[in-house]
Scaffold this active site. Structure first.
Site, PDB file in Angstrom:
ATOM      1  N   CYS A 105     112.925 -62.868 -26.601  1.00 21.82           N
ATOM      2  CA  CYS A 105     112.703 -63.811 -26.291  1.00 21.82           C
ATOM      3  C   CYS A 105     111.352 -64.359 -25.723  1.00 21.82           C
ATOM      4  O   CYS A 105     110.224 -64.389 -26.092  1.00 21.82           O
ATOM      5  CB  CYS A 105     113.979 -64.724 -25.405  1.00 21.82           C
ATOM      6  SG  CYS A 105     113.821 -66.408 -25.597  1.00 21.82           S
TER       7      CYS A 105
ATOM      8  N   HIS B  63     118.230 -63.523 -28.386  1.00 16.12           N
ATOM      9  CA  HIS B  63     118.789 -62.827 -27.585  1.00 16.12           C
ATOM     10  C   HIS B  63     120.088 -61.810 -28.266  1.00 16.12           C
ATOM     11  O   HIS B  63     121.074 -62.232 -28.174  1.00 16.12           O
ATOM     12  CB  HIS B  63     119.609 -63.564 -26.506  1.00 16.12           C
ATOM     13  CG  HIS B  63     118.476 -64.063 -25.696  1.00 16.12           C
ATOM     14  ND1 HIS B  63     117.783 -63.599 -24.495  1.00 16.12           N
ATOM     15  CD2 HIS B  63     118.027 -65.618 -25.373  1.00 16.12           C
ATOM     16  CE1 HIS B  63     117.087 -64.361 -24.093  1.00 16.12           C
ATOM     17  NE2 HIS B  63     117.168 -65.653 -24.446  1.00 16.12           N
TER      18      HIS B  63
ATOM     19  N   GLU C 158     120.990 -59.231 -27.387  1.00 16.51           N
ATOM     20  CA  GLU C 158     122.064 -58.625 -26.314  1.00 16.51           C
ATOM     21  C   GLU C 158     123.569 -59.189 -26.315  1.00 16.51           C
ATOM     22  O   GLU C 158     124.376 -58.910 -25.964  1.00 16.51           O
ATOM     23  CB  GLU C 158     121.465 -58.710 -24.916  1.00 16.51           C
ATOM     24  CG  GLU C 158     121.286 -59.865 -24.290  1.00 16.51           C
ATOM     25  CD  GLU C 158     119.633 -60.649 -24.575  1.00 16.51           C
ATOM     26  OE1 GLU C 158     119.306 -60.207 -25.543  1.00 16.51           O
ATOM     27  OE2 GLU C 158     119.256 -61.330 -23.798  1.00 16.51           O
TER      28      GLU C 158
END
Ligand code: GLN
Length: 569
Positions: free
Chosen positions: A385, A546, A548
């Protein structure tokens, strides 16, 4: 028919109620059941977007754009599924809805009261989330005895009356302290928690005892007698090396079979924990990989720090475990790298560099210098990001010769606004009403042929076909796909940001060798850049998303996997 498992906590919070709930879910999944999970947050905030200083630390983001507290992240990581924002209930939402209904005249002149209207709304919300599953876990935040939990406990009893006790069980998670001056494990707080729960008419079916060590026979007996439950329903859950070991430990106590028996159910499948166990073991063994994470939260103190990027930490662990490596994350204050050349050169001592998401101008120049150092020295780099936006700024300045290029988040007057808010984006955001000015939730990205990103995402492309179909069939969410081009390999990743790569400069970057390996095409045809990479570099990849948030132990996020793999080399 849905069965419910209500999980409540006693004694103190922060003993791992969320991961225990997620672990019970995982176990039932392994026995062949379809499981979902609901988190109740008894605060009055509408969601976590305002609960935390929004621009600090990590907020969990769902596919459908919810900004939620971390627990939903634990459920997703353990259960390996997408959980929508409606699975998080707050008191603010419940009361908000009841008041809205009253104003719209939906209660047809009734006196609107705490009972039955509030518990009814709670039950309705829970039933909506549970639809289509065999089990719905309901975790009640906070601890028993908190005033704000009363409506939820009442709602659970009311749910029990409707569906019958045979379809709902209660799990109490308590903590057994060992005061240092007596070195003895105390059961009294647990006894008090049991009493508080029974005051609400709820008798726990299981008691999970969190403590530093395992529970001994004497204490198990004490709790069993006090709570009047079967001794095999007092489960010991001592501290362990990694949260992912919890389901394995609970299974040692046969918790899954005991729960099924309580519902009168048989296993539908024989659990296979082989892969899970192997991964869990390699989290704490394996070859050590040292990763530098350059962030801005370092000055808040060590504890806040680790939590600030909890999903990034987890994603790194997932990837490493799958590669038989052990991750050591070293926090570096971005501000330290702003002027100090020797601190910058020390980055050579790491296997890789991560620049996670962030907001504002603090430490930005340090991050840019770190990225430049990784680019020039062939150090594996992953930008997330803000990390991608700053990689673009670095490339603009040092490769394309655009002096003082910047993101307008930091410098509104820069001559080269390479990262900027797109004018049309503001309009679209307003139309979709998805809160403030953020691009939130999952968005489709089409990947470039022959790119490193495409290679890394190979398996995810198949998996994401189902998610794409889900969005296609939902008229409120189909905007997330944008305009899909036929035959293009497409993936979905979650977002939480305002700024975008300025399309005006893309040709210039490409001319100098930066590859934009994935992009989203909005319905108004605007192209939003989602991935960048440098083909000649060992590993220089970044994304506007993102990734993750879509990582789990058994299914690590592709960009993290590729990154750790490059670090090992
Ligand atoms: N501050 C940047 C933006 O708003 C990046 C946000 C982030 O890293 N999550 O676009």
């Amino acid at each position: 028919m849905v069965r419910y498992i209500v999980v409540a906590g006693g004694v103190i919070s922060g003993v791992g109620k969320g991961v225990t709930t997620a672990s019970i879910g995982k176990i039932l999944q392994k026995y062949g059941y379809r499981v979902t999970s609901v988190k109740i947050d008894p605060y009055i905030n509408y969601d976590a977007g305002t609960l935390r200083p929004t621009e600090h630390g990590e907020v969990w983001v769902t596919d459908d754009g919810g900004e939620i507290d971390q627990d939903l992240g634990n459920y997703e990581r353990f259960l390996g599924m997408d959980i929508p924002k409606r699975n998080n209930l707050t008191t603010g939402q419940v009361y908000g809805k009841v008041i809205e209904n009253e104003r719209k005249g939906k209660y047809l002149g009734e006196t609107v009261q705490f009972i039955p209207h509030i518990p009814d709304e709670i039950k309705k919300r829970i039933n909506d989330s549970a639809k289509g599953y065999d089990f719905c876990l309901i975790e009640i935040g906070g601890t028993i005895g908190d005033y704000e939990n009363i409506p939820y406990l009442f709602a659970m009893k009311s749910l029990e009356r409707e569906i019958g006790k045979e379809n709902i069980i209660y799990v109490l998670i308590t903590y057994l302290p060992v005061p240092s001056h007596i070195e003895e494990m105390k059961t009294k707080p647990t006894q008090q928690a049991i009493r508080l729960l029974t005051e609400h008419g709820i008798v726990p079916d299981f008691i999970v005892c969190r403590a530093k060590n395992s529970l001994d026979k004497v204490r198990k007996k004490k709790i069993e007698t006090y709570a009047n439950i079967k001794s095999e329903h007092v489960i010991s859950e001592p501290d362990i090396d990694t949260i992912y070991r919890i389901p394995l430990d609970l299974e040692k106590e046969k918790m899954g079979l005991k729960i099924l028996k309580e519902f009168g159910l048989e296993p539908r499948a024989k659990p296979d924990w082989k892969k899970w166990k192997k991964l869990v073991d390699s989290i704490s063994t394996g070859k050590n990989i040292k990763v530098a994470m350059v962030g801005k939260y370092v000055d808040i103190g060590d504890f806040t720090l680790a939590d600030s990027y909890v999903s990034v930490n987890q994603a790194l662990k997932h990837a490493a475990a799958n590669l038989g490596a052990k991750i050591e994350i070293v926090w570096i204050d971005a501000k330290k790298l702003e002027k100090d050349d020797s601190a910058l050169k020390e980055l050579k001592n790491y296997n890789g560099l991560i620049i996670p998401g962030g907001f504002g101008s603090s430490g930005v120049e340090g991050k840019i210098r770190a990225i430049g150092f990784a680019r020039e020295n062939d150090i594996p780099f992953l930008g997330l990001c803000y990390g991608m936006q700053l990689a673009v700024v670095e490339f603009a300045r040092n490769v394309c010769g655009m002096n003082n290029a910047n993101t307008t988040e930091v410098d509104g007057k820069t001559k080269y606004p390479v990262i900027d808010i797109l004018p049309t984006q503001k309009k679209l955001m307003a139309e979709n009403r998805y809160g403030g000015t953020m691009r939130l939730g999952a968005y489709a990205a089409m990947l470039k042929d022959d790119s490193k990103v495409l290679t890394l995402y190979k398996e995810r492309i198949e998996e994401d076909k189902k998610r794409i179909a889900r969005f296609k069939n939902n008229k409120d969410e189909s905007f997330r796909l944008g305009l899909l081009e036929k035959g293009k390999k497409t993936v979905l990743e979650r977002h939480r940001h305002r700024y975008e790569v300025n399309p005006k400069y893309i040709w210039k970057f490409e001319e100098k060798g930066l590859v934009f390996s994935g992009f989203h095409v909005r319905k108004d045809k605007a192209r939003l850049m989602e991935f960048i990479e440098l083909p000649e570099h060992r590993y220089f990849l970044a994304t506007q998303a993102h990734p993750e948030f879509k990582s789990s132990l058994t299914n690590p996020a592709p960009l993290f996997y590729g990154f750790v793999k490059a670090c090992i080399k």
